[in-house]
Motif scaffolding. Structure first.
Motif, PDB file in Angstrom:
ATOM      1  N   ARG A  39      -2.341   2.522   2.059  1.00 18.09           N
ATOM      2  CA  ARG A  39      -0.889   2.288   2.014  1.00 18.09           C
ATOM      3  C   ARG A  39      -0.558   0.876   1.531  1.00 18.09           C
ATOM      4  NH1 ARG A  39      -0.751   5.008   7.136  1.00 18.09           N
ATOM      5  NH2 ARG A  39      -0.603   2.947   8.126  1.00 18.09           N
ATOM      6  N   ALA A  40      -1.284  -0.095   2.055  1.00 18.79           N
ATOM      7  CA  ALA A  40      -1.032  -1.477   1.645  1.00 18.79           C
ATOM      8  C   ALA A  40      -1.341  -1.677   0.167  1.00 18.79           C
ATOM      9  CB  ALA A  40      -1.865  -2.422   2.501  1.00 18.79           C
ATOM     10  N   THR A  41      -2.416  -1.072  -0.307  1.00 20.59           N
ATOM     11  CA  THR A  41      -2.771  -1.190  -1.727  1.00 20.59           C
ATOM     12  C   THR A  41      -1.703  -0.551  -2.612  1.00 20.59           C
ATOM     13  OG1 THR A  41      -5.123  -1.149  -1.134  1.00 20.59           O
ATOM     14  CG2 THR A  41      -4.548  -0.676  -3.430  1.00 20.59           C
ATOM     15  N   VAL A  74       3.573 -10.183   2.365  1.00 18.08           N
ATOM     16  CA  VAL A  74       3.288  -9.960   0.937  1.00 18.08           C
ATOM     17  C   VAL A  74       3.544 -11.279   0.196  1.00 18.08           C
ATOM     18  CG1 VAL A  74       3.823  -8.639  -1.132  1.00 18.08           C
ATOM     19  CG2 VAL A  74       3.955  -7.539   1.130  1.00 18.08           C
ATOM     20  N   SER A  75       2.591 -11.689  -0.589  1.00 17.65           N
ATOM     21  CA  SER A  75       2.699 -12.958  -1.334  1.00 17.65           C
ATOM     22  C   SER A  75       2.323 -12.713  -2.794  1.00 17.65           C
ATOM     23  CB  SER A  75       1.788 -14.034  -0.746  1.00 17.65           C
ATOM     24  OG  SER A  75       2.079 -14.241   0.619  1.00 17.65           O
ATOM     25  N   VAL A  76       3.003 -13.446  -3.679  1.00 17.40           N
ATOM     26  CA  VAL A  76       2.698 -13.383  -5.118  1.00 17.40           C
ATOM     27  C   VAL A  76       2.370 -14.798  -5.579  1.00 17.40           C
ATOM     28  CG1 VAL A  76       3.564 -12.876  -7.422  1.00 17.40           C
ATOM     29  CG2 VAL A  76       4.148 -11.375  -5.505  1.00 17.40           C
ATOM     30  N   PHE A  77       1.179 -14.978  -6.129  1.00 16.84           N
ATOM     31  CA  PHE A  77       0.727 -16.281  -6.623  1.00 16.84           C
ATOM     32  C   PHE A  77       0.879 -16.301  -8.141  1.00 16.84           C
ATOM     33  CE2 PHE A  77      -1.406 -15.527  -2.627  1.00 16.84           C
ATOM     34  CZ  PHE A  77      -1.358 -16.743  -1.973  1.00 16.84           C
ATOM     35  N   LEU A  78       1.838 -17.118  -8.603  1.00 14.27           N
ATOM     36  CA  LEU A  78       2.088 -17.262 -10.048  1.00 14.27           C
ATOM     37  C   LEU A  78       1.060 -18.189 -10.674  1.00 14.27           C
ATOM     38  CD1 LEU A  78       5.998 -17.572 -10.023  1.00 14.27           C
ATOM     39  CD2 LEU A  78       4.601 -15.509 -10.421  1.00 14.27           C
ATOM     40  N   PRO A  79       0.874 -18.081 -11.984  1.00 15.96           N
ATOM     41  CA  PRO A  79      -0.138 -18.934 -12.643  1.00 15.96           C
ATOM     42  C   PRO A  79       0.151 -20.415 -12.507  1.00 15.96           C
ATOM     43  CG  PRO A  79       0.431 -17.076 -14.042  1.00 15.96           C
ATOM     44  CD  PRO A  79       1.388 -17.050 -12.913  1.00 15.96           C
ATOM     45  N   GLY A 110      -7.066  -9.371   9.847  1.00 19.22           N
ATOM     46  CA  GLY A 110      -7.065  -7.987   9.433  1.00 19.22           C
ATOM     47  C   GLY A 110      -7.814  -7.818   8.139  1.00 19.22           C
ATOM     48  N   ARG A 111      -7.219  -7.038   7.229  1.00 23.19           N
ATOM     49  CA  ARG A 111      -7.854  -6.772   5.940  1.00 23.19           C
ATOM     50  C   ARG A 111      -6.948  -7.290   4.824  1.00 23.19           C
ATOM     51  NH1 ARG A 111     -10.477  -0.990   5.210  1.00 23.19           N
ATOM     52  NH2 ARG A 111     -11.800  -1.971   6.804  1.00 23.19           N
ATOM     53  N   GLU A 112      -7.500  -8.103   3.937  1.00 23.94           N
ATOM     54  CA  GLU A 112      -6.750  -8.744   2.845  1.00 23.94           C
ATOM     55  C   GLU A 112      -6.909  -7.929   1.569  1.00 23.94           C
ATOM     56  OE1 GLU A 112      -6.491 -13.136   0.674  1.00 23.94           O
ATOM     57  OE2 GLU A 112      -8.236 -12.593   1.905  1.00 23.94           O
ATOM     58  N   VAL A 113      -5.766  -7.576   0.946  1.00 24.63           N
ATOM     59  CA  VAL A 113      -5.766  -6.814  -0.309  1.00 24.63           C
ATOM     60  C   VAL A 113      -5.172  -7.699  -1.398  1.00 24.63           C
ATOM     61  CG1 VAL A 113      -4.936  -4.755  -1.507  1.00 24.63           C
ATOM     62  CG2 VAL A 113      -5.524  -4.632   0.936  1.00 24.63           C
ATOM     63  N   VAL A 114      -5.920  -7.939  -2.458  1.00 24.77           N
ATOM     64  CA  VAL A 114      -5.445  -8.775  -3.566  1.00 24.77           C
ATOM     65  C   VAL A 114      -5.550  -7.974  -4.856  1.00 24.77           C
ATOM     66  CG1 VAL A 114      -5.969 -10.974  -2.489  1.00 24.77           C
ATOM     67  CG2 VAL A 114      -7.748  -9.810  -3.743  1.00 24.77           C
ATOM     68  N   ILE A 115      -4.503  -8.046  -5.656  1.00 29.45           N
ATOM     69  CA  ILE A 115      -4.448  -7.304  -6.926  1.00 29.45           C
ATOM     70  C   ILE A 115      -4.126  -8.295  -8.050  1.00 29.45           C
ATOM     71  CG2 ILE A 115      -3.251  -5.517  -8.246  1.00 29.45           C
ATOM     72  CD1 ILE A 115      -2.723  -4.100  -5.602  1.00 29.45           C
ATOM     73  N   ALA A 116      -4.936  -8.275  -9.080  1.00 30.81           N
ATOM     74  CA  ALA A 116      -4.738  -9.157 -10.244  1.00 30.81           C
ATOM     75  C   ALA A 116      -3.840  -8.450 -11.257  1.00 30.81           C
ATOM     76  CB  ALA A 116      -6.084  -9.502 -10.874  1.00 30.81           C
ATOM     77  N   THR A 129      -1.538  -9.039   0.004  1.00 30.96           N
ATOM     78  CA  THR A 129      -0.959  -8.537   1.251  1.00 30.96           C
ATOM     79  C   THR A 129      -2.069  -8.411   2.293  1.00 30.96           C
ATOM     80  OG1 THR A 129       0.385  -6.781   2.265  1.00 30.96           O
ATOM     81  CG2 THR A 129      -1.264  -6.084   0.670  1.00 30.96           C
ATOM     82  N   VAL A 130      -1.679  -8.472   3.545  1.00 32.14           N
ATOM     83  CA  VAL A 130      -2.645  -8.412   4.638  1.00 32.14           C
ATOM     84  C   VAL A 130      -2.300  -7.230   5.549  1.00 32.14           C
ATOM     85  CG1 VAL A 130      -3.625  -9.584   6.637  1.00 32.14           C
ATOM     86  CG2 VAL A 130      -3.068 -10.883   4.572  1.00 32.14           C
ATOM     87  N   VAL A 131      -3.306  -6.379   5.819  1.00 26.30           N
ATOM     88  CA  VAL A 131      -3.124  -5.247   6.736  1.00 26.30           C
ATOM     89  C   VAL A 131      -3.516  -5.714   8.145  1.00 26.30           C
ATOM     90  CG1 VAL A 131      -3.707  -2.855   7.235  1.00 26.30           C
ATOM     91  CG2 VAL A 131      -3.769  -3.695   4.869  1.00 26.30           C
ATOM     92  N   PRO A 132      -2.547  -5.838   9.061  1.00 26.70           N
ATOM     93  CA  PRO A 132      -2.870  -6.334  10.414  1.00 26.70           C
ATOM     94  C   PRO A 132      -3.813  -5.374  11.161  1.00 26.70           C
ATOM     95  CG  PRO A 132      -0.496  -6.367   9.995  1.00 26.70           C
ATOM     96  CD  PRO A 132      -1.105  -5.559   8.909  1.00 26.70           C
TER      97      PRO A 132
END
Length: 422
Positions: A39-41, A74-79, A110-116, A129-132
């Motif tokens: 779900r988080a992904t 939910v966080s977005v890291f810009l270049p 928890g579990r950290e999900v990162v998408i490039a 995003t982090v799944v608690p």
């Protein structure tokens, strides 16, 4: 046996339940974690089109809306280093995703999900995003509780089935035990109704066959004894006729009295052999009268052999729980041993006294004495049949008493016949 079978089934059931439910519980936990991660992904991937094409403000609003809806950071890291949405530091997973690799990593929270996200002109953008832990284990505790209750229910059902099966085994065994005790108490008509497994039915049939065979043998034995007793009638009749022809009236009366006593014993033997039934405890005899009569009978022979007789009787009546003829036979056996195993001229004494709820008949003599190992049927150290003391012992036990042997003070034998009072 029933409890042991139940314990065995309980142990086996618990082991089976553990073998199945523990892996199932772990599988449920893993499925819950994977479901939360998926779900988080999916939520993070839904941001990819916006992050790849929209301006920073639009991205910020979209990220904040998603964080509010999913209740996850939910966080977005810009270049250029700008962080939109939830405030977060650059983790090793984020730094790795900036190189174009999406991944999932375990953290303390928890579990950290990162998408490039690639395609922006200024470089690679990373959605994190982090799944608690709470979301990953949501519903797991309730599922484990349901599994535990289900396992306990299965164990209880197994115990109930095992108990019912055990009763089908224990009931025939209990019946076998009960019938064997009844046979031991001379209830020869007791029989088993064969039931249960094949082996127990075979044992029940064998016990019934044994009981029938014992009954047949006892009936045959009693008929043989009764027939032998009847055959004694003819010589007894002849002996009576010979006694009546004696010229001396005193000798004739004495011999006839002895013949009468022998005939009574034979009659009692016939009756006992043909109609033997368990005693009900209601047989009562006056020990004082019986002992006085038998001592008087033996006193004639004692006078002829030069023996002094000392008789000490408790004031009568003295009721005892034994038939008069059995008490007379027991005393005759004891006095007969005195005459048979002591030399002529040896004095003896007979004493009857009450001791509590029992009556003690004591026979003493000044002979060589007697040992306790003679109280065994067929055992003798003086060439006799060995049945005399056994007769006395059985008469005492029938009344709830016992036979005791000892040495008389000053030498000689002392035999005590303890009889239950009626």
């Amino acid at each position: 046996m029933r409890a042991r079978l139940a314990l065995l089934v309980a142990a086996v059931s618990v082991l089976i339940v553990i073998a199945f439910l523990v892996p199932l519980a772990l599988l449920l936990r893993t499925a819950a974690e994977d479901r939360a991660t998926v779900r988080a992904t999916a939520d993070a991937q839904s941001l990819a089109p916006v992050v790849g094409a929209a301006d920073a403000e639009t991205v910020r609003l979209t990220v904040e809306q998603l964080a509010a809806e999913s209740a996850r950071p939910v966080s977005v890291f810009l270049p250029d280093g700008t962080v939109l949405g939830s405030n977060a530091t650059r983790t090793p997973a984020v730094e790795l995703a900036e190189r174009g690799q999406s991944l999932t990593a375990e953290t303390a929270d928890g579990r950290e999900v990162v998408i490039a996200v690639q395609g922006r002109t200024d470089g690679t953008t990373v959605i994190r995003t982090v799944v608690p832990r709470a979301e990953m284990t949501a519903g797991v505790g309730r599922a484990w509780l349901v599994l535990a209750l289900l396992g306990a229910l299965l164990v209880l059902i197994a115990l109930a089935v095992a108990d019912r099966l055990a009763r089908t085994l224990v009931r025939p065994i209990s019946e076998l035990s009960e019938v064997s005790h009844r046979l031991a108490n001379a209830e020869l008509d007791a029989r088993v109704s064969p039931s249960g497994p094949v082996e127990l039915r075979e044992v029940g049939g064998a016990l019934n066959h044994l009981a029938g065979r014992i009954q047949e043998l006892l009936v045959h034995e009693r008929e043989q004894v009764a027939d032998l007793s009847h055959r004694l009638r003819t010589p007894l009749t002849a002996l009576r006729l010979e006694a009546e022809s004696l010229r001396d009236p005193q000798d004739a009366a004495r011999v006839i009295d002895a013949v009468d006593g022998l005939e009574r014993a034979v009659t009692g033997l016939i009756r006992q052999a043909r109609w033997r039934t368990p005693t009900d405890g209601t047989v009562i005899a006056d020990a004082a009268t019986t002992v006085a009569d038998r001592v008087a009978f033996w006193s004639v022979l004692a006078e002829e052999t030069g023996r002094a007789v000392d008789l000490d009787l408790a004031p009568g009546p003295v009721p005892v729980a034994v038939a008069a003829d059995e008490l007379a036979a027991a005393l005759d056996a004891l006095l007969g041993n005195v005459f048979a195993h002591t030399p002529d001229g040896t004095p003896f004494a007979v004493r009857l006294r009450a001791v509590g709820d029992q009556v003690v008949l004591t026979v003493t003599d000044e002979g060589p004495g007697i040992t306790a190992d003679l109280v065994r049927r067929g055992a003798s150290q003086a060439g006799s049949t060995g049945l005399g003391l056994d007769i006395a012992r059985r008469a005492a036990q029938a009344s709830g008493g016992r036979l005791a042997l000892g040495e008389r003070t000053g030498g000689g034998a002392e035999v005590e016949l303890w009889l239950g009072r009626a």
